[in-house]
Motif scaffolding. Structure first.
Motif, PDB file in Angstrom:
ATOM      1  N   ARG A 112       0.839  -1.208   0.000  1.00 31.65           N
ATOM      2  CA  ARG A 112       0.000   0.000   0.000  1.00 31.65           C
ATOM      3  C   ARG A 112       0.872   1.255   0.000  1.00 31.65           C
ATOM      4  O   ARG A 112       0.598   2.213  -0.733  1.00 31.65           O
ATOM      5  CB  ARG A 112      -0.928  -0.019   1.204  1.00 31.65           C
ATOM      6  CG  ARG A 112      -1.863   1.173   1.296  1.00 31.65           C
ATOM      7  CD  ARG A 112      -2.875   0.979   2.407  1.00 31.65           C
ATOM      8  NE  ARG A 112      -3.747   2.141   2.512  1.00 31.65           N
ATOM      9  CZ  ARG A 112      -3.508   3.199   3.270  1.00 31.65           C
ATOM     10  NH1 ARG A 112      -2.409   3.241   4.030  1.00 31.65           N
ATOM     11  NH2 ARG A 112      -4.338   4.218   3.294  1.00 31.65           N
ATOM     12  N   ILE A 117      -0.531   4.155  -2.675  1.00 31.62           N
ATOM     13  CA  ILE A 117      -1.991   4.110  -2.670  1.00 31.62           C
ATOM     14  C   ILE A 117      -2.600   5.257  -1.861  1.00 31.62           C
ATOM     15  O   ILE A 117      -3.600   5.860  -2.299  1.00 31.62           O
ATOM     16  CB  ILE A 117      -2.483   2.741  -2.167  1.00 31.62           C
ATOM     17  CG1 ILE A 117      -1.951   1.618  -3.076  1.00 31.62           C
ATOM     18  CG2 ILE A 117      -4.009   2.698  -2.102  1.00 31.62           C
ATOM     19  CD1 ILE A 117      -2.295   1.755  -4.535  1.00 31.62           C
ATOM     20  N   PRO A 118      -2.058   5.621  -0.667  1.00 33.82           N
ATOM     21  CA  PRO A 118      -2.653   6.766   0.038  1.00 33.82           C
ATOM     22  C   PRO A 118      -2.641   8.062  -0.791  1.00 33.82           C
ATOM     23  O   PRO A 118      -3.568   8.873  -0.698  1.00 33.82           O
ATOM     24  CB  PRO A 118      -1.776   6.895   1.289  1.00 33.82           C
ATOM     25  CG  PRO A 118      -1.259   5.510   1.522  1.00 33.82           C
ATOM     26  CD  PRO A 118      -1.011   4.980   0.144  1.00 33.82           C
ATOM     27  N   THR A 119      -1.594   8.241  -1.606  1.00 33.39           N
ATOM     28  CA  THR A 119      -1.528   9.420  -2.472  1.00 33.39           C
ATOM     29  C   THR A 119      -2.675   9.423  -3.474  1.00 33.39           C
ATOM     30  O   THR A 119      -3.316  10.453  -3.717  1.00 33.39           O
ATOM     31  CB  THR A 119      -0.181   9.455  -3.221  1.00 33.39           C
ATOM     32  OG1 THR A 119       0.873   9.547  -2.272  1.00 33.39           O
ATOM     33  CG2 THR A 119      -0.104  10.631  -4.183  1.00 33.39           C
ATOM     34  N   GLU A 121      -5.535   7.792  -3.129  1.00 32.96           N
ATOM     35  CA  GLU A 121      -6.800   7.953  -2.400  1.00 32.96           C
ATOM     36  C   GLU A 121      -7.083   9.437  -2.143  1.00 32.96           C
ATOM     37  O   GLU A 121      -8.226   9.885  -2.285  1.00 32.96           O
ATOM     38  CB  GLU A 121      -6.741   7.169  -1.092  1.00 32.96           C
ATOM     39  CG  GLU A 121      -6.748   5.659  -1.287  1.00 32.96           C
ATOM     40  CD  GLU A 121      -6.464   4.896  -0.004  1.00 32.96           C
ATOM     41  OE1 GLU A 121      -6.825   3.704   0.060  1.00 32.96           O
ATOM     42  OE2 GLU A 121      -5.877   5.479   0.932  1.00 32.96           O
ATOM     43  N   LYS A 122      -6.046  10.156  -1.754  1.00 32.74           N
ATOM     44  CA  LYS A 122      -6.207  11.597  -1.521  1.00 32.74           C
ATOM     45  C   LYS A 122      -6.571  12.316  -2.816  1.00 32.74           C
ATOM     46  O   LYS A 122      -7.461  13.183  -2.836  1.00 32.74           O
ATOM     47  CB  LYS A 122      -4.912  12.163  -0.942  1.00 32.74           C
ATOM     48  CG  LYS A 122      -4.972  13.646  -0.579  1.00 32.74           C
ATOM     49  CD  LYS A 122      -3.678  14.084   0.096  1.00 32.74           C
ATOM     50  CE  LYS A 122      -3.774  15.525   0.609  1.00 32.74           C
ATOM     51  NZ  LYS A 122      -3.920  16.492  -0.495  1.00 32.74           N
ATOM     52  N   GLN A 124      -8.098  11.091  -5.370  1.00 32.78           N
ATOM     53  CA  GLN A 124      -9.477  10.757  -5.731  1.00 32.78           C
ATOM     54  C   GLN A 124     -10.466  11.618  -4.953  1.00 32.78           C
ATOM     55  O   GLN A 124     -11.440  12.124  -5.511  1.00 32.78           O
ATOM     56  CB  GLN A 124      -9.757   9.283  -5.475  1.00 32.78           C
ATOM     57  CG  GLN A 124     -11.181   8.879  -5.827  1.00 32.78           C
ATOM     58  CD  GLN A 124     -11.452   7.413  -5.572  1.00 32.78           C
ATOM     59  OE1 GLN A 124     -10.542   6.618  -5.428  1.00 32.78           O
ATOM     60  NE2 GLN A 124     -12.726   7.056  -5.523  1.00 32.78           N
ATOM     61  N   ARG A 125     -10.214  11.788  -3.646  1.00 32.48           N
ATOM     62  CA  ARG A 125     -11.108  12.613  -2.846  1.00 32.48           C
ATOM     63  C   ARG A 125     -11.168  14.048  -3.377  1.00 32.48           C
ATOM     64  O   ARG A 125     -12.193  14.720  -3.269  1.00 32.48           O
ATOM     65  CB  ARG A 125     -10.663  12.615  -1.376  1.00 32.48           C
ATOM     66  CG  ARG A 125     -10.873  11.283  -0.671  1.00 32.48           C
ATOM     67  CD  ARG A 125     -10.699  11.429   0.833  1.00 32.48           C
ATOM     68  NE  ARG A 125      -9.346  11.809   1.222  1.00 32.48           N
ATOM     69  CZ  ARG A 125      -8.365  10.947   1.497  1.00 32.48           C
ATOM     70  NH1 ARG A 125      -8.587   9.642   1.396  1.00 32.48           N
ATOM     71  NH2 ARG A 125      -7.172  11.384   1.868  1.00 32.48           N
ATOM     72  N   GLU A 250       3.568   8.687   6.123  1.00 30.70           N
ATOM     73  CA  GLU A 250       2.340   7.905   6.225  1.00 30.70           C
ATOM     74  C   GLU A 250       2.532   6.815   7.275  1.00 30.70           C
ATOM     75  O   GLU A 250       3.665   6.412   7.565  1.00 30.70           O
ATOM     76  CB  GLU A 250       2.009   7.228   4.890  1.00 30.70           C
ATOM     77  CG  GLU A 250       1.790   8.168   3.723  1.00 30.70           C
ATOM     78  CD  GLU A 250       1.884   7.449   2.385  1.00 30.70           C
ATOM     79  OE1 GLU A 250       1.785   8.145   1.355  1.00 30.70           O
ATOM     80  OE2 GLU A 250       2.079   6.214   2.356  1.00 30.70           O
ATOM     81  N   ASP A 271      -5.201  12.261   7.706  1.00 27.71           N
ATOM     82  CA  ASP A 271      -5.446  11.609   6.419  1.00 27.71           C
ATOM     83  C   ASP A 271      -4.243  10.843   5.897  1.00 27.71           C
ATOM     84  O   ASP A 271      -4.329  10.186   4.857  1.00 27.71           O
ATOM     85  CB  ASP A 271      -5.946  12.621   5.373  1.00 27.71           C
ATOM     86  CG  ASP A 271      -4.927  13.705   5.051  1.00 27.71           C
ATOM     87  OD1 ASP A 271      -3.792  13.635   5.544  1.00 27.71           O
ATOM     88  OD2 ASP A 271      -5.286  14.639   4.298  1.00 27.71           O
ATOM     89  N   LEU A 274      -3.720   5.132   8.360  1.00 27.92           N
ATOM     90  CA  LEU A 274      -4.763   4.108   8.300  1.00 27.92           C
ATOM     91  C   LEU A 274      -4.802   3.407   9.649  1.00 27.92           C
ATOM     92  O   LEU A 274      -3.789   2.888  10.115  1.00 27.92           O
ATOM     93  CB  LEU A 274      -4.468   3.092   7.195  1.00 27.92           C
ATOM     94  CG  LEU A 274      -5.417   1.884   7.136  1.00 27.92           C
ATOM     95  CD1 LEU A 274      -6.845   2.321   6.819  1.00 27.92           C
ATOM     96  CD2 LEU A 274      -4.937   0.856   6.108  1.00 27.92           C
TER      97      LEU A 274
END
Length: 315
Positions: A112, A117-119, A121-122, A124-125, A250, A271, A274
């Motif tokens: 992840r 992936i967190p990048t 996800e951010k 996308q938001r 992260e 944010d 996780l």
């Protein structure tokens, strides 16, 4: 098998364990203690064995003929920290299914972060199309802090996936595909050379608070942080500060100093974090029951038990 086994856990499924133990140890009388107060039906003098997770204080004193205590999990810090432990053999679960479950969860966490992936996800938001060019696994330095049974399994799984895996342990370890170092003198260099840190240390007097502000500062700026061990190994306030500043970019956190994680914890609202509810690896009754039955037979035959815990050492 002679005698009875008492089961206590406020979070595990007693009837499921009862059925698994009946299959693995026919004739064993398994009694489930009340999770509210630890009381159990039947004559306490019949109880020879206890399978427990955080029983109430004074629980063991009820059973004068106790010969074996089995900790319901691999981590024994909550058990050995007690001041009411009986002077009997104490063992932990060592289930290959637990090791595989842990290794797969750690692999998920590392992938992840490695694949950003967190990048995404951010982005996308925020409704942004944001491309980050992937790096190969071999370019990414993953450090596994703690190479016990579960740590070793996770480190070797990461190595099989092609990551550049380094491991640190208190004493020397040799694992295929893992560059290992050991001892406190090697810890600073290990942290400084780690891009993704996976914490897998047991909680002992020596490891409590080990990852304080000074040690976290040794990680390269932008490092990723994963904890699947025990929350108290880390100075949580220092970790929050490092996450807020971006020094640690992260984190994936499965364990915390206080569980459940209090609603007022800043970690909930970050944010770049996780939060998962301490589920990286759990004991599986169907597979773990066989080793419990084996240790009961060993006690009955006067042989040494397997996976014995040394309370003085903490694991």
């Amino acid at each position: 098998m002679s005698g009875a086994l008492v089961f206590y856990s406020a979070v595990d499924n007693g009837p499921e364990w009862q059925a698994a133990l009946a299959a693995a140890a026919p004739g064993l009388d398994v009694r489930i203690a009340d999770p509210a107060d630890g009381t159990v039906e039947g004559d306490p003098a019949d109880v020879r064995y206890a399978l427990v997770w955080k029983p109430p204080h004074g629980f063991f004193a009820r059973f004068p003929n106790l010969k074996l205590v089995v900790n319901l999990g691999a981590g024994v810090d909550a058990l050995v920290a007690r001041d009411d432990l009986p002077d009997v053999a104490i063992t932990r679960l060592s289930d290959p299914h637990m090791a595989r479950m842990m290794a797969s969860f750690v692999l998920f966490c590392v992938l992840r972060h490695a694949r950003e992936i967190p990048t995404f996800e951010k982005a996308q938001r925020e409704r942004r199309w944001h491309y980050v060019h992937p790096r190969t696994a071999g370019e990414i330095r993953v450090g596994v802090l703690g190479l016990g049974e579960l740590g070793a399994a996770a480190a070797q799984e990461l190595a099989r996936q092609g990551f550049d895996v380094r491991g640190w342990s208190r004493t020397a370890k040799s694992l295929d595909g893992v560059q290992s170092c050991h001892g406190m003198d090697a810890l600073a260099g290990f942290l400084a050379d780690t891009e993704i840190l996976v914490v897998m240390l047991p909680l002992t007097p020596e490891t409590r608070g080990l990852l304080d502000a000074a040690h976290l500062a040794l990680l390269p700026r932008g490092a990723k942080f994963i904890n699947v061990a025990r929350g108290a190994v880390v100075d949580e306030a220092a970790l929050i500060t490092a996450l807020a500043s971006g020094h640690i970019a992260e984190a994936t956190l499965d364990v915390f100093a206080t569980e459940p994680l209090p609603s007022e914890s800043p970690l909930w609202g970050m944010d770049n974090v996780l939060v998962t509810p301490h589920l990286a690896s759990v004991a599986i009754p169907a597979s773990a029951a066989a080793q419990i039955a084996d240790n009961i037979r060993r006690v009955e035959e006067g042989r040494e038990v397997l996976n014995r815990v040394d309370p003085a050492r903490g694991y």
